[in-house]
Design a protein around this motif. Structure first.
Motif, mmCIF file in Angstrom:
data_model
loop_
_atom_site.group_PDB
_atom_site.id
_atom_site.type_symbol
_atom_site.label_atom_id
_atom_site.label_comp_id
_atom_site.label_asym_id
_atom_site.label_seq_id
_atom_site.Cartn_x
_atom_site.Cartn_y
_atom_site.Cartn_z
ATOM 1 N N ILE A 134 -15.918 31.375 16.046
ATOM 2 C CA ILE A 134 -17.140 31.276 14.816
ATOM 3 C C ILE A 134 -17.543 32.560 14.505
ATOM 4 O O ILE A 134 -17.850 33.309 13.605
ATOM 5 C CB ILE A 134 -18.054 30.027 15.075
ATOM 6 C CG1 ILE A 134 -17.295 28.860 15.181
ATOM 7 C CG2 ILE A 134 -19.051 30.015 13.892
ATOM 8 C CD1 ILE A 134 -18.100 27.509 15.489
ATOM 9 N N THR A 176 -15.578 34.876 12.932
ATOM 10 C CA THR A 176 -15.442 34.815 11.435
ATOM 11 C C THR A 176 -16.592 35.111 10.363
ATOM 12 O O THR A 176 -16.354 35.510 9.457
ATOM 13 C CB THR A 176 -15.097 33.136 11.289
ATOM 14 O OG1 THR A 176 -14.153 32.918 12.289
ATOM 15 C CG2 THR A 176 -14.794 32.912 9.947
ATOM 16 N N ILE A 177 -17.613 34.683 11.215
ATOM 17 C CA ILE A 177 -18.970 34.815 10.148
ATOM 18 C C ILE A 177 -19.696 36.260 10.516
ATOM 19 O O ILE A 177 -20.546 36.663 10.008
ATOM 20 C CB ILE A 177 -20.217 33.843 10.510
ATOM 21 C CG1 ILE A 177 -20.603 33.604 11.990
ATOM 22 C CG2 ILE A 177 -19.435 32.376 10.075
ATOM 23 C CD1 ILE A 177 -21.718 32.663 11.880
ATOM 24 N N ALA A 195 -8.568 24.538 9.442
ATOM 25 C CA ALA A 195 -9.966 24.245 8.992
ATOM 26 C C ALA A 195 -10.982 25.221 9.022
ATOM 27 O O ALA A 195 -10.769 26.150 10.185
ATOM 28 C CB ALA A 195 -10.337 23.105 9.595
ATOM 29 N N PHE A 196 -11.822 25.445 8.227
ATOM 30 C CA PHE A 196 -12.775 26.745 8.604
ATOM 31 C C PHE A 196 -13.724 26.640 9.527
ATOM 32 O O PHE A 196 -14.433 25.734 9.875
ATOM 33 C CB PHE A 196 -13.513 26.954 7.212
ATOM 34 C CG PHE A 196 -14.132 28.254 7.266
ATOM 35 C CD1 PHE A 196 -13.650 29.472 6.951
ATOM 36 C CD2 PHE A 196 -15.669 28.080 7.101
ATOM 37 C CE1 PHE A 196 -14.270 30.517 6.935
ATOM 38 C CE2 PHE A 196 -16.475 29.370 6.868
ATOM 39 C CZ PHE A 196 -15.756 30.661 6.851
ATOM 40 N N PRO A 197 -13.430 27.849 10.236
ATOM 41 C CA PRO A 197 -14.304 28.008 11.790
ATOM 42 C C PRO A 197 -15.672 28.573 11.349
ATOM 43 O O PRO A 197 -16.171 29.725 11.599
ATOM 44 C CB PRO A 197 -13.401 28.744 12.514
ATOM 45 C CG PRO A 197 -12.697 29.696 11.864
ATOM 46 C CD PRO A 197 -12.619 28.730 10.429
ATOM 47 N N GLY A 198 -16.574 28.029 10.525
ATOM 48 C CA GLY A 198 -17.836 28.684 10.100
ATOM 49 C C GLY A 198 -19.047 27.826 10.789
ATOM 50 O O GLY A 198 -18.933 26.826 11.315
ATOM 51 N N PHE A 233 -15.787 21.757 17.074
ATOM 52 C CA PHE A 233 -14.605 21.967 16.479
ATOM 53 C C PHE A 233 -13.943 23.213 16.975
ATOM 54 O O PHE A 233 -13.051 23.469 18.204
ATOM 55 C CB PHE A 233 -14.428 21.663 14.996
ATOM 56 C CG PHE A 233 -13.010 21.766 14.639
ATOM 57 C CD1 PHE A 233 -12.099 20.935 14.982
ATOM 58 C CD2 PHE A 233 -12.763 22.732 13.636
ATOM 59 C CE1 PHE A 233 -10.913 21.101 14.534
ATOM 60 C CE2 PHE A 233 -11.291 23.091 13.104
ATOM 61 C CZ PHE A 233 -10.266 22.323 13.438
ATOM 62 N N ALA A 234 -14.380 24.397 16.471
ATOM 63 C CA ALA A 234 -14.156 25.771 16.443
ATOM 64 C C ALA A 234 -14.934 26.154 17.768
ATOM 65 O O ALA A 234 -16.111 26.006 17.860
ATOM 66 C CB ALA A 234 -14.337 26.536 15.439
ATOM 67 N N GLY A 294 -6.575 21.345 10.906
ATOM 68 C CA GLY A 294 -6.794 21.556 9.427
ATOM 69 C C GLY A 294 -5.589 20.956 8.800
ATOM 70 O O GLY A 294 -5.942 20.544 7.781
ATOM 71 N N GLN A 315 -17.222 19.460 11.424
ATOM 72 C CA GLN A 315 -15.878 19.832 11.029
ATOM 73 C C GLN A 315 -14.791 18.641 11.848
ATOM 74 O O GLN A 315 -13.900 18.248 11.392
ATOM 75 C CB GLN A 315 -15.589 21.219 11.444
ATOM 76 C CG GLN A 315 -13.973 21.756 10.773
ATOM 77 C CD GLN A 315 -13.961 21.716 9.274
ATOM 78 O OE1 GLN A 315 -13.906 20.908 8.723
ATOM 79 N NE2 GLN A 315 -13.806 22.983 9.107
#
Lengths: 327, 309
Positions: free
Chosen positions: B263, B266-267, A168-171, B257-258, A209, A179
């Motif tokens: 994070i 990633t960003i 799943a996207f970790p943003g 979650f993450a 995910g 999420q």
């Protein structure tokens, strides 16, 4: 599927590439010397390619298996839907935030029966890979999937999910929109969905995910895929504190389809064409189709309530622990 | 300013050492020069300080006596920082007259896969069992709150970062059975870095297993309350952590979650102040309210009374 020379080769597939090069060379020679018979040589080489494909998949390490599951030529969700069904009607949006392009779904005609297909979608070139966010869904993707599952439940249609995600996207926005909650809700709702649910790992099955659309009566895993709690790379970075132990992590995690079947965590392995699904999309889809069909047949006759109870009971059994004698 | 903690390191089973900027000594102090090297005080003159007598708040550096902190529910009297505490501390706080029964403590982890990272998982378990009296990362307590029966499952962060493995899944499930049997509410206090990687896919499947059990609780119309404490990540927030009829949290707890590191990578941007804290989650609609530890008993009692009434 792409034909040579547009085909891509992984490092352990390079012997096949050499054979293709030899074929090309022979074809050129044949053009130059039309009187000489090169056809026999070419046919022999083509036969060798088939043998080589078999040879390679026969002795893959877990890490190579992971690489195969990420092969750039591998068929993705929409490809399978296209090859297995007719009249696919793609449905969009989670009705809250937006339409997540990393998660696709819709009703389709599956051999005369309407089935809801849902899955993560990866792109096939730089542009579409970005559009599909490399198959990493945001919360709205999981909520879209849930909306479609509920829709299927309402109209009493079975659900088939095709799983292929590096996670799943970790943003930042993903966290803002929950999420964790989105995946949790899906797991909770899927386990009590009244219609038959079949889940297939068609590529990468990374952690929550994957499980976010992966709880079902039958979970199938294609031969060259992986499914576990974390990607070997991330596992290496956390437990070994380096990115270089991914091969070892892949071995330790026991993430291949054979391992997962052996543990009883998935129900069936779906064989792939020699060398992997990327060698023959039609054959891969047909094999998968026959497995899904059979699973649907088995599940259809069970009353909904029993099906849900069996599903809960199945997951309740999963895990290993010791019980110490009480004093 | 709170120290940035590496949550992931706890999941390895090693002890995490957080280092903040003010803990580091400046490299040179030109105005002061040590004349004699080493410690010159003789051993006989050494004054013994009992271990754990004093406690320093990781957030505001306020130093107080541990007993004072304990009386204050392990909440910093100065800045309201909620110290990380054990399952038994929570049981003592919640149940009437600190009376409760600990259930299923004989269920222990085993190294089914023969998993070896820097150390074999089996050895890791042995070491932790030798070091602490914890059997695994979750304990289940059964007792009463203001006379009404209650099952509480609470995590211990000390045990491999409170990680979710087969044992937690099984204890969680059995605790649901107890709640069903006694027709009483179920409270889960989370504090975990995520899934236990050494149990690979088995730990992942606990997400489905626990959700299935919660489904049974939901059908029986029994309240399930999820209390999130610092930190709660990964598999917990992607399953029962976020599935409460009410999701509540302690102030300032890091929940997501993450993990923040992932994070950030990633960003490729710094994360905003307060990101993934309880207050942030409340603002974005994922919590019902934030609960101060000092009021935990009365708030829970109020809630259960309203549900009963």
């Amino acid at each position: 599927m792409p034909q040579y020379p547009n085909r891509q080769f992984l490092d352990f597939e390079l012997p096949i590439k050499e054979l293709y090069e030899q074929i090309e060379a022979n074809k050129k020679l044949a053009e130059k010397n039309p009187k000489v018979d090169y056809q026999t040589v070419i046919q022999q080489l083509e036969q060798t390619i088939v043998e080589k494909r078999q040879e390679i998949t026969a002795e893959l390490t877990p890490w190579q298996r992971v690489k195969l599951s990420r092969h750039p030529d591998r068929p993705y969700t929409l490809k399978y839907i296209d090859k297995m069904t007719t009249d696919f009607l793609e449905l969009h949006g989670d009705r809250n935030v937006k339409d997540d392009k990393a998660m696709v779904g819709g009703f389709a005609n599956f051999d005369g029966e309407t089935v809801m297909f849902i899955g993560q979608q990866k792109g096939i070139n730089t542009k579409t890979r970005q559009l599909r966010n490399f198959g990493m869904a945001n919360p709205e993707g999981y909520r879209k999937a849930l909306r479609l599952m509920k829709l299927a439940e309402k109209f009493n249609k079975p659900v088939v999910t095709l799983i292929d995600t590096p996670g799943a996207f970790p943003g930042l926005e993903a966290e803002e929109r929950g999420q964790g909650e989105a995946i949790a809700r899906n797991i909770f709702e899927m386990i009590r969905l009244k219609v038959p649910v079949i889940c297939v790992i068609i590529g990468e099955g990374a952690s929550g995910g994957a499980l976010g659309i992966g709880v079902g009566d039958k979970v199938l895993m294609m031969e060259n895929t992986w499914y576990t709690v974390i990607s070997p790379e991330s596992c290496s970075s956390i437990l070994w504190r380096t990115w270089d132990k991914k091969e070892v992590a892949a071995e330790q995690l026991r993430l291949t389809s054979m391992d997962m079947k052996g543990f009883g965590l998935v129900d069936e392995i779906v064989p792939e064409p020699l060398g992997g699904a990327h060698w023959d999309y039609d054959a891969a889809a047909q094999i998968l189709k026959s497995h899904i069909k059979q699973a649907l047949q088995e599940l259809k006759h069970i009353p909904p309530q029993t099906r849900v109870e069996q599903r809960i009971a199945k997951y309740e059994k999963m895990g290993h622990w010791d019980v110490l004698p009480t004093e | 300013m709170r120290k940035e903690e590496d949550i992931e390191i706890n999941l390895t089973g090693e002890e995490a050492v957080a280092v903040s900027a003010d803990d580091r000594e400046p490299k040179e102090r030109k105005w002061f020069k040590r004349l004699r090297k080493g410690i010159t005080t003789s051993t006989a003159d050494k004054k013994e300080t009992p271990e754990g007598l004093w406690n320093k708040c990781p957030q505001c550096n306020y130093i107080c006596i541990t007993s004072e902190l304990e009386e204050n529910f392990y909440v910093c009297p100065k800045c309201n920082y909620h110290h990380r505490i054990s399952s038994v501390d929570y049981f003592d706080m919640i149940f009437d007259e600190q009376q409760y029964e600990i259930l299923f403590d004989n269920i222990v982890s085993k190294d089914f896969l023969g998993f070896t990272d820097l150390k074999p998982y089996g050895k890791r378990l042995e070491e932790i069992h030798a070091k602490t009296d914890l059997k695994d990362s979750m304990r289940v307590g059964f007792g009463t709150l203001n006379g009404a029966k209650l099952v509480v499952a609470c995590m211990d962060f000390e045990f491999i970062g409170g990680s979710l493995g087969s044992v937690m899944g099984e204890k969680f499930s059995k605790a649901v059975d107890v709640a069903l049997q006694h027709q009483c509410p179920y409270l889960v206090i989370s504090k975990s870095g995520g899934a236990r990687m050494m149990e690979s896919a088995f730990s992942l499947m606990q997400l489905a297993k626990t959700s299935g059990k919660l489904s049974m609780l939901a059908d029986a119309k029994l309240p399930y309350i999820s209390l999130l404490t610092d930190p709660t990540f990964g598999g917990i927030s992607a399953s029962f952590g976020m599935l409460g009829d009410l999701n509540i949290a302690e102030p300032g707890a890091l929940i997501g979650f993450a993990g923040p590191r992932v994070i950030k990578e990633t960003i490729k941007k710094d994360l905003p102040e307060g990101f993934q804290r309880s207050e942030f989650l409340l603002e974005h609609g994922f919590l019902d309210f934030i609960i101060d530890r000092k009021t935990i008993r009365e708030k829970l009692d109020q809630l259960f009374a309203l549900l009963r009434g």
